[in-house]
Design an enzyme around this catalytic site. Structure first.
Site, PDB file in Angstrom:
ATOM      1  N   ARG A   1       0.874  -1.121  -0.004  1.00  0.00           N
ATOM      2  CA  ARG A   1      -0.097  -0.028  -0.078  1.00  0.00           C
ATOM      3  C   ARG A   1       0.803   1.351  -0.040  1.00  0.00           C
ATOM      4  O   ARG A   1       0.489   2.343   0.034  1.00  0.00           O
ATOM      5  CB  ARG A   1      -1.058  -0.023   1.259  1.00  0.00           C
TER       6      ARG A   1
ATOM      7  N   ASN B   1      27.534 -11.704   6.026  1.00  0.00           N
ATOM      8  CA  ASN B   1      27.094 -11.076   7.075  1.00  0.00           C
ATOM      9  C   ASN B   1      26.192  -9.914   7.149  1.00  0.00           C
ATOM     10  O   ASN B   1      26.881  -8.834   6.494  1.00  0.00           O
ATOM     11  CB  ASN B   1      28.215 -11.280   8.009  1.00  0.00           C
TER      12      ASN B   1
ATOM     13  N   ASP C   1      14.770  -7.293   8.950  1.00  0.00           N
ATOM     14  CA  ASP C   1      13.864  -8.464   9.487  1.00  0.00           C
ATOM     15  C   ASP C   1      14.872  -9.272  10.063  1.00  0.00           C
ATOM     16  O   ASP C   1      14.972 -10.616   9.541  1.00  0.00           O
ATOM     17  CB  ASP C   1      12.688  -9.049   8.439  1.00  0.00           C
TER      18      ASP C   1
ATOM     19  N   CYS D   1      11.426 -10.881  16.119  1.00  0.00           N
ATOM     20  CA  CYS D   1      10.701 -11.891  16.136  1.00  0.00           C
ATOM     21  C   CYS D   1      11.213 -12.621  17.784  1.00  0.00           C
ATOM     22  O   CYS D   1      11.102 -13.894  17.772  1.00  0.00           O
ATOM     23  CB  CYS D   1      10.862 -13.225  15.031  1.00  0.00           C
TER      24      CYS D   1
HETATM   25  C1  LIG Z   1      13.402 -13.544  10.427  1.00  0.00           C
HETATM   26  S1  LIG Z   1      14.321 -14.221   9.072  1.00  0.00           S
HETATM   27  C2  LIG Z   1      13.815 -13.218   7.801  1.00  0.00           C
HETATM   28  C3  LIG Z   1      12.540 -13.782   7.175  1.00  0.00           C
HETATM   29  C4  LIG Z   1      12.137 -12.816   5.624  1.00  0.00           C
HETATM   30  N1  LIG Z   1      12.049 -11.213   6.045  1.00  0.00           N
HETATM   31  C5  LIG Z   1      10.880 -13.386   5.403  1.00  0.00           C
HETATM   32  O1  LIG Z   1       9.822 -12.648   5.547  1.00  0.00           O
HETATM   33  O2  LIG Z   1      10.908 -14.500   4.673  1.00  0.00           O
HETATM   34  C6  LIG Z   1      15.826 -13.861   9.412  1.00  0.00           C
HETATM   35  C7  LIG Z   1      16.923 -14.334   8.283  1.00  0.00           C
HETATM   36  O3  LIG Z   1      18.138 -13.516   8.538  1.00  0.00           O
HETATM   37  C8  LIG Z   1      19.121 -14.593   8.259  1.00  0.00           C
HETATM   38  N2  LIG Z   1      20.341 -14.471   8.963  1.00  0.00           N
HETATM   39  C9  LIG Z   1      20.611 -14.614  10.265  1.00  0.00           C
HETATM   40  N3  LIG Z   1      21.700 -13.791  10.589  1.00  0.00           N
HETATM   41  C10 LIG Z   1      22.120 -13.374   9.521  1.00  0.00           C
HETATM   42  C11 LIG Z   1      23.558 -12.199   9.317  1.00  0.00           C
HETATM   43  N4  LIG Z   1      24.246 -12.192  10.438  1.00  0.00           N
HETATM   44  N5  LIG Z   1      23.668 -12.057   8.140  1.00  0.00           N
HETATM   45  C12 LIG Z   1      22.713 -12.159   7.179  1.00  0.00           C
HETATM   46  N6  LIG Z   1      21.556 -12.920   7.242  1.00  0.00           N
HETATM   47  C13 LIG Z   1      21.425 -13.417   8.359  1.00  0.00           C
HETATM   48  C14 LIG Z   1      18.665 -15.837   8.278  1.00  0.00           C
HETATM   49  O4  LIG Z   1      19.259 -16.626   7.350  1.00  0.00           O
HETATM   50  C15 LIG Z   1      17.029 -15.594   7.836  1.00  0.00           C
HETATM   51  O5  LIG Z   1      16.850 -15.941   6.471  1.00  0.00           O
END
Ligand SMILES: C[S@@+](CC[C@H](N)C(=O)[O-])C[C@H]1O[C@@H](n2cnc3c(N)ncnc32)[C@H](O)[C@@H]1O
Length: 394
Positions: free
Chosen positions: A214, A276, A297, A337
């Site tokens: 939106r 990262n 996120d 989360c």
């Molecule tokens: C809460 S999920 C995101 C969900 C996504 N926004 C969705 O709607 O499908 C968090 C994501 O962060 C990634 N992640 C975790 N630590 C990370 C880091 N230090 N750097 C990059 N990605 C990371 C995980 O692999 C995961 O896919």
């Protein structure tokens, strides 16, 4: 009184029982009978007050009902039928093919999650009681939702050993389609049940795509940090955004995001940055890159209150980074989360980030977990997903 093994509670447990909280902590147990995973009767002052499943973790009993003990199959059938009775029509009316059918305590089935991807059900059963009664669980599930063709158990995660469980991933019924796909909104998504995160997809942010759609983002540049398979930003590309930059550490998630983009014919407008996010975002910031929308996120840095302080430091860095990277007049969607992080804590974070960067922020929406991840007031811990969508002026 039933023939079930008995768990006698200390008098101090009476408040939790009166509030109908479905967890009996080990410290509240005076003495107990039975084997781990058994269905037990819970007594307070020698009177039966509840029944539930006995387990080895800090939560000694997961309560299934307050009142006379019932047959496990009867409870399962009733709760599964009830969970399905309103979700399936709601999903149908919204054109949703992937949704959470059972959300643990909120559906009266503690430590049990069932996600549906079309006719494939993926189970996460984090209690010995369910694993010992797996055939019964699956039978009741198929009765409640006859359209299910395949059932997969996906028990993974660090929490399993304290529940006396090991990783256990297997197909229980039918076969697992290696090319399983579902649409999330406008975006086709592969569902990597076995190798992906959670049960395959993050179903809890499914409806955030509509919230974002939106916003006036025609021709926009979108940064999708911690993107997983990128459905949030790809949805905006499908609606006319110009470019999406996805930042994610999982190569599988990024290659699946590219598959989705190709399906939409939008691959030329996607940039994938693998690694990262803390480093990659810093690099984007140092190069002076700017975006009309920044989606941030991250994973749950604070699974419990114990890790809250460290988590807030991480969140703060990301909030400041998001405000740096957004154009003046643009938007930031920041998600958390972590149950331990409240909506108010997110607001405070936004305030600190804004003060730090001398920006003005306006919270225009507070997305939360969707209708298929309901919250029981008895178990506020079930309310884990919060977000703030802000407009930022600098
Ligand atoms: C809460 S999920 C995101 C969900 C996504 N926004 C969705 O709607 O499908 C968090 C994501 O962060 C990634 N992640 C975790 N630590 C990370 C880091 N230090 N750097 C990059 N990605 C990371 C995980 O692999 C995961 O896919």
């Amino acid at each position: 009184m039933s023939h079930l093994p008995k768990v006698h509670l200390k008098p101090s447990a009476s408040e939790g029982i009166a509030r109908r909280h479905p967890w009996i902590y080990r410290g509240a147990v005076a003495h107990s009978q039975g084997e781990m995973g058994d269905l037990v009767e819970v007594l307070l002052d020698r009177r039966p007050v509840a029944f539930g499943l006995l387990g080895p973790s800090d939560i000694a009993v997961r309560i299934l009902g307050f009142g006379p003990a019932e047959d496990l199959g009867a409870v399962l059938s009733r709760r599964l039928a009830s969970a399905a009775s309103w979700r399936i029509p709601m999903a149908r009316s919204r054109g949703v093919q992937a949704f959470r059918l059972v959300h643990g305590e909120s559906d009266g089935l503690p430590a049990a999650v069932v996600d549906l991807y079309g006719s494939t059900a993926v189970l996460q059963l984090s209690h010995l009681g369910w694993i010992r009664n797996l055939d019964l669980f699956v039978r009741c599930l198929l009765e409640a939702v006859p359209s299910i063709r395949s059932v997969v158990l996906k028990n993974t995660g660090k929490h399993l050993p304290k529940e006396g469980l090991q990783e256990d991933v297997r197909v229980l019924i039918g076969s697992l389609d290696q090319d399983l796909t579902v649409p999330l909104g406008r975006v086709p998504q592969r569902v990597p049940v076995l190798k992906g995160q959670k049960t395959g997809l993050y179903l809890d942010t499914r409806d955030w795509a509509e919230d974002l759609s939106r916003l006036p983002l025609e021709g926009a540049r979108v940064l999708d940090a911690f993107s997983y398979q990128g459905h949030l930003s790809l949805n905006l590309l499908a609606l006319g955004a110009r470019e999406a930059v996805l930042v994610e550490q999982s190569p599988l998630a990024l290659s699946n995001a590219l598959w989705s983009a190709r399906g939409l014919g939008l691959q030329e407008r996607v940039t994938l940055l693998e690694g990262n996010a803390f480093d990659l975002l810093k690099g984007l910031d140092q190069r002076g890159e700017k975006f009309n929308l920044v989606i941030m996120d991250p994973p749950p840095f604070a699974p419990s209150r114990r890790n809250l302080e460290g988590a807030m430091r991480g969140y703060r860095e990301l909030m400041v980074r998001a405000i740096n990277l957004v154009l003046s007049g643009g938007f930031v969607l920041f998600g958390s989360c972590s149950h331990a992080v409240s909506h108010d804590a997110l607001l405070e974070l936004a305030l600190k980030g804004a003060l730090d960067r001398s920006a003005q922020v306006r919270v225009i929406h507070r997305p939360a977990q969707p209708w298929d991840h309901p919250v029981s007031p008895q178990v506020p811990q079930g309310e884990y997903l919060k977000g703030i969508l802000m407009e930022v002026d600098k």
